[in-house]
Every structure is written in structure tokens, then in C-alpha cells.
Design a protein around this motif. Structure first.
Motif, PDB file in Angstrom:
ATOM      1  N   THR A 185      33.617  31.439 -11.605  1.00  0.00           N
ATOM      2  CA  THR A 185      33.938  31.379 -13.033  1.00  0.00           C
ATOM      3  C   THR A 185      34.846  30.178 -13.297  1.00  0.00           C
ATOM      4  O   THR A 185      35.614  29.768 -12.427  1.00  0.00           O
ATOM      5  N   ILE A 186      34.771  29.642 -14.494  1.00  0.00           N
ATOM      6  CA  ILE A 186      35.388  28.339 -14.745  1.00  0.00           C
ATOM      7  C   ILE A 186      36.873  28.407 -15.123  1.00  0.00           C
ATOM      8  O   ILE A 186      37.648  27.496 -14.798  1.00  0.00           O
ATOM      9  N   VAL A 187      37.277  29.462 -15.783  1.00  0.00           N
ATOM     10  CA  VAL A 187      38.646  29.466 -16.307  1.00  0.00           C
ATOM     11  C   VAL A 187      39.719  29.510 -15.201  1.00  0.00           C
ATOM     12  O   VAL A 187      40.681  28.731 -15.252  1.00  0.00           O
ATOM     13  N   PRO A 188      39.602  30.384 -14.191  1.00  0.00           N
ATOM     14  CA  PRO A 188      40.686  30.446 -13.191  1.00  0.00           C
ATOM     15  C   PRO A 188      40.976  29.116 -12.471  1.00  0.00           C
ATOM     16  O   PRO A 188      42.161  28.767 -12.302  1.00  0.00           O
ATOM     17  N   PRO A 189      39.959  28.328 -12.045  1.00  0.00           N
ATOM     18  CA  PRO A 189      40.321  27.063 -11.389  1.00  0.00           C
ATOM     19  C   PRO A 189      40.979  26.064 -12.347  1.00  0.00           C
ATOM     20  O   PRO A 189      41.836  25.286 -11.921  1.00  0.00           O
TER      21      PRO A 189
ATOM     22  N   THR B 211      27.841  27.649 -23.431  1.00  0.00           N
ATOM     23  CA  THR B 211      26.691  28.285 -24.087  1.00  0.00           C
ATOM     24  C   THR B 211      26.718  29.782 -23.808  1.00  0.00           C
ATOM     25  O   THR B 211      26.382  30.594 -24.656  1.00  0.00           O
ATOM     26  N   VAL B 212      27.157  30.128 -22.612  1.00  0.00           N
ATOM     27  CA  VAL B 212      27.208  31.543 -22.216  1.00  0.00           C
ATOM     28  C   VAL B 212      28.541  32.179 -22.629  1.00  0.00           C
ATOM     29  O   VAL B 212      28.557  33.227 -23.281  1.00  0.00           O
ATOM     30  N   ILE B 213      29.667  31.553 -22.272  1.00  0.00           N
ATOM     31  CA  ILE B 213      30.959  32.246 -22.489  1.00  0.00           C
ATOM     32  C   ILE B 213      31.581  31.927 -23.847  1.00  0.00           C
ATOM     33  O   ILE B 213      32.540  32.561 -24.252  1.00  0.00           O
ATOM     34  N   GLY B 214      31.052  30.907 -24.542  1.00  0.00           N
ATOM     35  CA  GLY B 214      31.628  30.528 -25.825  1.00  0.00           C
ATOM     36  C   GLY B 214      32.881  29.681 -25.654  1.00  0.00           C
ATOM     37  O   GLY B 214      33.195  29.207 -24.559  1.00  0.00           O
ATOM     38  N   CYS B 215      33.613  29.515 -26.746  1.00  0.00           N
ATOM     39  CA  CYS B 215      34.793  28.634 -26.735  1.00  0.00           C
ATOM     40  C   CYS B 215      36.110  29.399 -26.613  1.00  0.00           C
ATOM     41  O   CYS B 215      37.126  28.823 -26.217  1.00  0.00           O
ATOM     42  N   ARG B 216      36.083  30.664 -26.945  1.00  0.00           N
ATOM     43  CA  ARG B 216      37.332  31.428 -26.974  1.00  0.00           C
ATOM     44  C   ARG B 216      38.072  31.454 -25.627  1.00  0.00           C
ATOM     45  O   ARG B 216      39.308  31.375 -25.617  1.00  0.00           O
ATOM     46  N   PRO B 217      37.366  31.530 -24.475  1.00  0.00           N
ATOM     47  CA  PRO B 217      38.091  31.586 -23.196  1.00  0.00           C
ATOM     48  C   PRO B 217      38.982  30.371 -22.917  1.00  0.00           C
ATOM     49  O   PRO B 217      39.841  30.432 -22.045  1.00  0.00           O
TER      50      PRO B 217
ATOM     51  N   CYS C 157      41.372  20.905 -25.967  1.00  0.00           N
ATOM     52  CA  CYS C 157      40.103  20.999 -25.252  1.00  0.00           C
ATOM     53  C   CYS C 157      38.965  20.828 -26.255  1.00  0.00           C
ATOM     54  O   CYS C 157      39.004  21.420 -27.337  1.00  0.00           O
ATOM     55  N   VAL C 158      37.993  20.004 -25.908  1.00  0.00           N
ATOM     56  CA  VAL C 158      36.791  19.862 -26.741  1.00  0.00           C
ATOM     57  C   VAL C 158      35.570  20.158 -25.874  1.00  0.00           C
ATOM     58  O   VAL C 158      35.352  19.501 -24.851  1.00  0.00           O
ATOM     59  N   VAL C 159      34.812  21.174 -26.257  1.00  0.00           N
ATOM     60  CA  VAL C 159      33.567  21.508 -25.542  1.00  0.00           C
ATOM     61  C   VAL C 159      32.524  20.451 -25.895  1.00  0.00           C
ATOM     62  O   VAL C 159      32.288  20.168 -27.069  1.00  0.00           O
TER      63      VAL C 159
ATOM     64  N   TRP D 119      30.555  29.762 -30.948  1.00  0.00           N
ATOM     65  CA  TRP D 119      31.964  30.029 -30.627  1.00  0.00           C
ATOM     66  C   TRP D 119      32.111  31.292 -29.764  1.00  0.00           C
ATOM     67  O   TRP D 119      32.907  31.341 -28.835  1.00  0.00           O
ATOM     68  N   GLU D 120      31.287  32.310 -30.075  1.00  0.00           N
ATOM     69  CA  GLU D 120      31.395  33.572 -29.328  1.00  0.00           C
ATOM     70  C   GLU D 120      30.502  33.600 -28.080  1.00  0.00           C
ATOM     71  O   GLU D 120      30.522  34.569 -27.330  1.00  0.00           O
ATOM     72  N   GLY D 121      29.731  32.539 -27.833  1.00  0.00           N
ATOM     73  CA  GLY D 121      28.869  32.480 -26.650  1.00  0.00           C
ATOM     74  C   GLY D 121      27.574  33.237 -26.843  1.00  0.00           C
ATOM     75  O   GLY D 121      27.170  33.548 -27.959  1.00  0.00           O
ATOM     76  N   ASN D 122      26.916  33.528 -25.730  1.00  0.00           N
ATOM     77  CA  ASN D 122      25.650  34.270 -25.749  1.00  0.00           C
ATOM     78  C   ASN D 122      25.952  35.724 -25.357  1.00  0.00           C
ATOM     79  O   ASN D 122      26.125  36.040 -24.172  1.00  0.00           O
ATOM     80  N   LEU D 123      26.023  36.586 -26.349  1.00  0.00           N
ATOM     81  CA  LEU D 123      26.460  37.964 -26.101  1.00  0.00           C
ATOM     82  C   LEU D 123      25.455  38.731 -25.246  1.00  0.00           C
ATOM     83  O   LEU D 123      25.844  39.598 -24.443  1.00  0.00           O
ATOM     84  N   GLN D 124      24.163  38.405 -25.390  1.00  0.00           N
ATOM     85  CA  GLN D 124      23.153  39.091 -24.561  1.00  0.00           C
ATOM     86  C   GLN D 124      23.336  38.718 -23.083  1.00  0.00           C
ATOM     87  O   GLN D 124      23.227  39.563 -22.199  1.00  0.00           O
ATOM     88  N   ALA D 125      23.613  37.451 -22.833  1.00  0.00           N
ATOM     89  CA  ALA D 125      23.823  37.010 -21.450  1.00  0.00           C
ATOM     90  C   ALA D 125      25.091  37.635 -20.874  1.00  0.00           C
ATOM     91  O   ALA D 125      25.120  38.084 -19.716  1.00  0.00           O
ATOM     92  N   LEU D 126      26.141  37.693 -21.684  1.00  0.00           N
ATOM     93  CA  LEU D 126      27.398  38.282 -21.206  1.00  0.00           C
ATOM     94  C   LEU D 126      27.222  39.766 -20.895  1.00  0.00           C
ATOM     95  O   LEU D 126      27.774  40.276 -19.911  1.00  0.00           O
TER      96      LEU D 126
END
Lengths: 375, 53
Positions: free
Chosen positions: A172-176, A199-205, A217-219, A255-262
Motif C-alpha cells: 500500500t502506498i500511504v505507509p511508505p 483511481t482506486v483509493i481516491g485522493c482522501r488518503p 500533494c497533487v495527484v 476524489w472518493e476512488g473506486n468504491l467497487q474496487a475497494l
């Protein structure tokens, strides 16, 4: 080509670069990290670095999934692949990643049944076609790739396919990124956020970056103009004293990502308490394993992988490059003992690896600068 | 997206290569839409919102 040509317009690129230059304060050094290996590739392939003013430096981040995999996990994959009953499947990138006893391509040459696949769904198809064999998929990747593994496992479970399992190395990307921000080695001004992960997790994390660390941060998307516009957006934030998460890649990222994938990922995976990252060490809750509901498909349990730690070769400085402390060409073995043809470290193997991108697209520019500076 | 069959879509990329892509994670999908795919699975729909910008 739609969605490509309009994002590669040289005239617009030069205009955006001029705006970036106009925002750079003389004498100030801006250090922006592109988290994703795909961005690193675009930066070198399209010469983005050469368009930026001297004071704006791009630093590579840990966002190449092949590159961050520690050698011990490569060895464990090789050990599973060597089992005679196993058809071992993986993405092409993994074939030449060196372990302590060689790589998958060498093991394949010695007779192991290892097959490159484009999708985990291809691995599942191989399992259907070979009911008398055990088919293992070597799953790697960030949140971009994890949904395809999750979906494959959901299909496998629904169909009752028992000769299929997954050796899960999803991270996962946030911890590193948080670990890098906590590191005293590195001073960064802002982040270019990963487009496809988002695309999957959105911008909120990413909101912890401005909120906890005061870093914008700019996605960003993956075409040259996407990156230049993202750098401009970061420079504007720094110039105006703003600090927030913005989304440049709005044509794909919600912004909220892909809820089905999550939802699919939440059913199939759970967080590991900790996981080892090449160059970054152990990071808490930074990787995924199969949930209890899917434990029957877990190759780690099926083959009792021991979880051995293996140190990287001493000459290899992949860790420092992954942390952004060293540039690829500053590694002692870059371009000499370590090349894309004979890689020592994982960063030279993957097309998203910083060293491979630098070797293939950035080396001449670097050599020209070096020769000029000596003269 | 060229056509749909159940949860899979026949898709064509910019170079004209065709592949079957799983679309469960982005449904509902219609022929003619543009998808972001990864590892044989669609993970996002490419919106036309920015075409106007």
C-alpha cells in the motif's frame, strides 16, 4: 490518439514550463517527489527534467512495486516455482528480479514451469485448463494491481477452483510515504501523487500530507502535460502559501476512488501487521495478505513459506535510490556492474524502476552535464 | 469498449490491440466508453469531463 496526443503538445509544454519557471523564487531549491515509478518513466522518457528550471528538483519515490520487493520474497517465490507440481505464473517484470539464488528466468531455464501472464485472470484460466497441477500466481503491486487479484480470487472462489493459489505481495502506498516524511534523510517540499493508485483509493488518503506534515500533494496523470501541470499546481500552492491535496488527473481519478474496487479488496485482503520494503525496512500495516475467508487460496499457507530475510548485495544502493537520497547515476554500480541486461538491483529491472528509466532515457543528458561541468 | 458479454468486455486500445477485460469493478459499462485497465481488469472509467477543458 485520443487522450495521448493532446497531452504531448510541445508548444503547450514549453508554455507551462515557463509558468513554472516564473514561480520559482531565485535562490530557492524546490524538491518535489514523484511517488510513482510510472511518473519517473514519463519524466525521463519525455525530457521533463530538462524543461524545468535549475532550482526545481524531482526526486524519485518508492512507487515501483517490483523495486520495493525485498530479496527474501523473491527467493520464496523461486522456491515455490521450483516445486514439480506447480505451474508458477507472474507478470513479465518479475522474471528477472534477482534473488539470492538467481531469478525466475534462470529457474525456468533449469526446467521449472514458470509462465508469464498479462493478468491474474490468465493464471486462473491456466488453473482451469490444468486441474491436475497446482497453479500459483505471484501477486505484486500497489492498490492499482490489487483489485485485479481480488477479482480473480472472487471468481476462483465462486467457481470452486481448488488448484489455484496466490503468493500475495501487494503493498500500500500511504505507509511508505509517511515513513519517508518521518525520515531525517530527506527534506521534501511537495509530492506528485500516484495517478493510477488514486483511481482506486481516491485522493482522501493523502490528506495527512498537508494536515500532519505541511506538504502539498497533487495527484497526477502520466502524460508529459499531466506532469508539467501537476508541477505547476504544486508551485502555485508553494507560491501562494497554500497546502492541500489537489487532483490534476480528474479525467480518471475520482476524489472518493473506486468504491467497487475497494469493496472487493476489503473482502479478499487484510493488512499485514508489518512488511519488509527494500531500502525502507519493515513498515507497519504497509502490505496485504489474504483474509481468513480466502485463506484456502493463500500460497504462503499452502507451501509454508518461511519468511526468510535476505540482505541486498553490498554494492547495490537500490535502497538509497528508493528513498530519494541518491540519484540513480550516483549508485556505485549504475551502468557498469548493473545494467538492464544484467541487473544487480530491482530498480534496474522494471520499466518503472528509477535506474532503468534513468539508464534508458536520462543517461545521455546526465553525461553531457557531467562533461560540461568538468570542462 | 467494443462489446460486452456478462462481466467481460472486448476492448481495443489506442494501437488497435484487442483484449478481453473484466469490468465488474466499474459497472455499469456501455460500448463506446473508455476504460483504464490494469492486469486485465478495468479499474476506472475515463471521463469526458476534461475533454472540454
Amino acid at each position: 490518439v485520443k487522450y495521448v496526443d493532446e497531452f504531448r503538445n510541445g508548444e503547450i509544454a514549453r508554455a507551462v514550463a515557463a509558468q513554472i519557471a516564473s514561480l520559482a523564487e531565485p535562490g530557492r531549491h524546490y524538491k518535489l517527489m514523484e511517488v510513482c515509478g510510472g511518473h519517473t518513466h514519463t519524466i525521463y522518457r519525455h525530457g521533463i527534467k530538462d524543461l524545468l528550471p535549475d532550482g526545481v528538483e524531482l526526486v524519485h519515490g518508492p512507487g515501483c512495486p517490483v523495486c520495493v520487493l525485498p530479496m527474501g520474497r523473491v527467493d520464496e517465490g523461486v522456491a515455490i516455482a521450483e516445486r514439480p507440481e506447480v505451474i508458477f505464473t507472474c507478470f513479465g517484470d518479475m522474471m528477472r528480479v534477482p534473488g539470492s539464488r538467481g531469478n525466475l528466468l534462470e529457474v525456468k531455464a533449469e526446467g521449472a514451469d514458470i509462465r508469464m501472464v498479462y493478468s491474474p485472470l490468465d493464471a486462473l484460466r491456466i488453473a482451469r485448463e490444468n486441474p491436475d497441477r497446482e497453479v500459483v500466481f505471484y501477486a505484486i503491486g500497489f492498490e492499482t494491481t490489487a483489485p485485479s487479484t481480488a477479482l480473480t480470487l472472487q471468481r476462483a472462489k465462486k467457481e470452486g477452483i481448488e488448484n489455484f493459489s496466490v503468493f500475495c505481495n501487494h503493498v500500500t502506498i500511504v505507509p511508505p510515504v509517511r515513513a519517508l516524511l518521518d525520515s531525517p534523510d530527506l527534506r521534501l517540499d511537495a509530492f506528485i501523487g500516484p495517478g493510477h493508485v488514486s483511481t482506486v483509493i481516491g485522493c482522501r488518503p493523502y490528506e495527512f500530507m498537508p494536515e500532519d506534515y505541511g506538504k502539498p500533494c497533487v495527484v497526477a496523470g502520466f502524460e508529459p502535460l499531466d506532469l508539467l501541470q501537476s508541477i505547476l499546481m504544486l508551485m502555485r500552492q508553494l507560491d501562494e502559501g497554500r497546502c492541500e491535496v489537489e487532483n490534476q488527473y480528474g479525467r480518471v481519478v475520482l476524489w472518493e476512488g473506486n468504491l467497487q474496487a475497494l469493496k472487493s479488496m476489503a473482502e479478499v485482503f487484510e493488512l499485514r501487521p508489518y512488511f519488509e520494503w527494500r531500502g525502507l525496512g519493515f513498515i507497519a500495516q504497509s502490505a496485504l495478505k489474504l483474509s481468513e475467508e480466502y485463506a484456502d487460496f493463500d500460497a504462503e499457507l499452502r507451501y509454508s513459506t518461511p519468511g526468510v530475510r535476505v540482505a541486498d548485495p553490498k554494492a547495490c544502493q537500490c535502497g538509497e535510490v528508493l528513498k530519494g537520497v541518491l540519484k540513480p547515476h550516483e549508485c556505485k554500480v549504475f551502468g557498469t556492474a548493473c545494467t538492464p541486461e544484467r541487473p544487480l538491483g530491482a530498480l534496474m529491472v522494471s520499466s518503472e524502476g528509477a535506474c532503468a528509466a534513468y539508464y534508458n532515457f536520462g543517461r545521455k543528458s546526465y553525461e553531457r552535464v557531467e562533461i560540461g561541468s568538468k570542462g | 469498449v467494443i462489446s460486452l458479454k456478462g462481466h467481460d468486455a472486448l476492448c481495443e486500445d489506442a494501437a488497435g490491440n484487442r483484449a478481453e477485460i473484466a469490468v465488474e469493478l466499474v459497472e455499469p459499462v456501455e460500448a463506446g466508453e473508455v476504460l483504464l485497465t490494469h492486469g486485465g481488469v478495468a479499474i476506472g472509467l475515463v471521463s469526458s469531463r476534461e475533454e472540454d477543458s
